[in-house]
Design an enzyme around this catalytic site. Structure first.
Site, PDB file in Angstrom:
ATOM      1  N   ASP A  37       0.741  -1.119  -0.017  1.00 24.49           N
ATOM      2  CA  ASP A  37      -0.046   0.000   0.110  1.00 24.49           C
ATOM      3  C   ASP A  37       0.969   1.193   0.027  1.00 24.49           C
ATOM      4  O   ASP A  37       1.868   1.310   0.863  1.00 24.49           O
ATOM      5  CB  ASP A  37      -0.997  -0.108   1.116  1.00 24.49           C
ATOM      6  CG  ASP A  37      -2.080   0.895   1.150  1.00 24.49           C
ATOM      7  OD1 ASP A  37      -1.766   2.242   0.726  1.00 24.49           O
ATOM      8  OD2 ASP A  37      -3.132   0.463   1.403  1.00 24.49           O
ATOM      9  N   GLN A 101     -14.256   2.003   2.057  1.00 29.76           N
ATOM     10  CA  GLN A 101     -13.778   1.601   0.867  1.00 29.76           C
ATOM     11  C   GLN A 101     -13.553   2.683  -0.040  1.00 29.76           C
ATOM     12  O   GLN A 101     -14.223   3.589  -0.274  1.00 29.76           O
ATOM     13  CB  GLN A 101     -14.644   0.445   0.245  1.00 29.76           C
ATOM     14  CG  GLN A 101     -13.815  -0.208  -1.039  1.00 29.76           C
ATOM     15  CD  GLN A 101     -14.850  -1.180  -1.748  1.00 29.76           C
ATOM     16  OE1 GLN A 101     -16.106  -1.469  -1.291  1.00 29.76           O
ATOM     17  NE2 GLN A 101     -14.273  -2.066  -2.658  1.00 29.76           N
ATOM     18  N   HIS A 107     -10.409  -6.141  -2.364  1.00 31.33           N
ATOM     19  CA  HIS A 107      -9.029  -6.550  -1.721  1.00 31.33           C
ATOM     20  C   HIS A 107      -8.807  -6.654  -0.280  1.00 31.33           C
ATOM     21  O   HIS A 107     -10.012  -6.333   0.466  1.00 31.33           O
ATOM     22  CB  HIS A 107      -8.050  -5.325  -2.359  1.00 31.33           C
ATOM     23  CG  HIS A 107      -8.664  -3.843  -1.715  1.00 31.33           C
ATOM     24  ND1 HIS A 107      -9.639  -3.399  -2.492  1.00 31.33           N
ATOM     25  CD2 HIS A 107      -8.296  -3.192  -0.550  1.00 31.33           C
ATOM     26  CE1 HIS A 107      -9.861  -2.318  -1.798  1.00 31.33           C
ATOM     27  NE2 HIS A 107      -9.024  -2.170  -0.598  1.00 31.33           N
TER      28      HIS A 107
HETATM   29  P1  5GP Z   1      -9.985   0.523   0.583  1.00 34.07           P
HETATM   30  O1  5GP Z   1     -10.068   1.882   1.225  1.00 34.07           O
HETATM   31  O2  5GP Z   1     -10.612   0.541  -0.597  1.00 34.07           O
HETATM   32  O3  5GP Z   1     -10.122  -0.480   1.573  1.00 34.07           O
HETATM   33  O4  5GP Z   1      -8.354   0.321   0.506  1.00 34.07           O
HETATM   34  C1  5GP Z   1      -7.723   0.929  -0.665  1.00 34.07           C
HETATM   35  C2  5GP Z   1      -6.170   1.092  -0.342  1.00 34.07           C
HETATM   36  O5  5GP Z   1      -5.536   1.252  -1.514  1.00 34.07           O
HETATM   37  C3  5GP Z   1      -5.864   2.245   0.458  1.00 34.07           C
HETATM   38  O6  5GP Z   1      -5.394   1.791   1.673  1.00 34.07           O
HETATM   39  C4  5GP Z   1      -4.891   3.051  -0.132  1.00 34.07           C
HETATM   40  O7  5GP Z   1      -3.793   3.396   0.940  1.00 34.07           O
HETATM   41  C5  5GP Z   1      -4.401   2.231  -1.144  1.00 34.07           C
HETATM   42  N1  5GP Z   1      -4.009   2.803  -2.512  1.00 34.07           N
HETATM   43  C6  5GP Z   1      -4.976   3.872  -3.151  1.00 34.07           C
HETATM   44  N2  5GP Z   1      -4.224   4.183  -4.190  1.00 34.07           N
HETATM   45  C7  5GP Z   1      -3.104   3.424  -4.425  1.00 34.07           C
HETATM   46  C8  5GP Z   1      -2.095   3.071  -5.295  1.00 34.07           C
HETATM   47  O8  5GP Z   1      -2.005   4.069  -6.606  1.00 34.07           O
HETATM   48  N3  5GP Z   1      -1.130   2.138  -5.190  1.00 34.07           N
HETATM   49  C9  5GP Z   1      -1.277   1.393  -4.359  1.00 34.07           C
HETATM   50  N4  5GP Z   1      -0.329   0.260  -3.872  1.00 34.07           N
HETATM   51  N5  5GP Z   1      -2.127   1.711  -3.077  1.00 34.07           N
HETATM   52  C10 5GP Z   1      -3.211   2.589  -3.241  1.00 34.07           C
END
Ligand code: 5GP
Length: 156
Positions: A37, A101, A107
């Site tokens: 991340d 999210q 994920h």
């Molecule tokens: P969610 O909020 O959908 O559960 O998690 C998405 C995750 O993706 C977040 O923890 C955020 O930090 C991560 N994230 C967002 N954009 C990117 C990116 O461009 N590359 C990577 N490796 N992680 C990302």
């Protein structure tokens, strides 16, 4: 509404899967991809995604794919424990904006935790690329030395 809807093939994880956006990959097989991340909530924050499955969240995904993801999460958690020696590990999965999210390709988060250390804010502070590269190299090396087995997957 973010719980329901069509899969957007332009989401950042889809771009990463197609090689159209960069990532710090730590593990990949035919079925899953795991990468760092870039806004980590702790050292070693890893994301595990299915490769062929266009599921936005836990409502969309086939149980077999979920099982394969969790198998990879379990193995990668062991790798993280071996390499980074955290005191605990959080396994997290968000569904819908109200739940936190922000990326709509299913994920699972692996978030190492240390006694007395707080959790970083979700998806907020971008990590230093040099630190991510160093961490990626450490985890990849550890995966190789642990000979991480490929989980089985029945495609969705
Ligand atoms: P969610 O909020 O959908 O559960 O998690 C998405 C995750 O993706 C977040 O923890 C955020 O930090 C991560 N994230 C967002 N954009 C990117 C990116 O461009 N590359 C990577 N490796 N992680 C990302």
């Amino acid at each position: 509404m973010s719980l329901y809807g069509h899969y957007d093939s332009q989401n950042i994880f889809a771009l990463i899967l197609r090689g159209e956006a960069p990532s710090y990959k730590v593990y990949e097989d035919a079925d899953v991809l795991a990468f760092l991340d870039v806004f980590p909530q702790s050292l070693g924050h890893i994301l595990v995604i299915p490769k062929e499955c266009q599921a936005r969240n836990i409502l969309d995904v086939e149980p077999a794919v979920l099982g394969t993801m969790m198998s990879a999460v379990q193995q990668l958690t062991r790798v993280v424990l071996d390499e980074l020696k955290p005191d605990g590990v959080q396994i997290v999965q968000f569904n819908g904006a109200a739940a936190g999210q922000t990326v709509y390709h299913i994920h699972i988060h692996i978030i190492p935790r240390w006694d007395g250390e707080g959790l970083g804010v979700h998806a907020k502070d971008r990590a230093d690329p040099a630190e991510l590269e160093t961490l990626q190299a450490r985890l990849v090396e550890r995966i190789h030395s642990n000979r991480l087995a490929s989980p089985m997957l029945e495609r969705c």
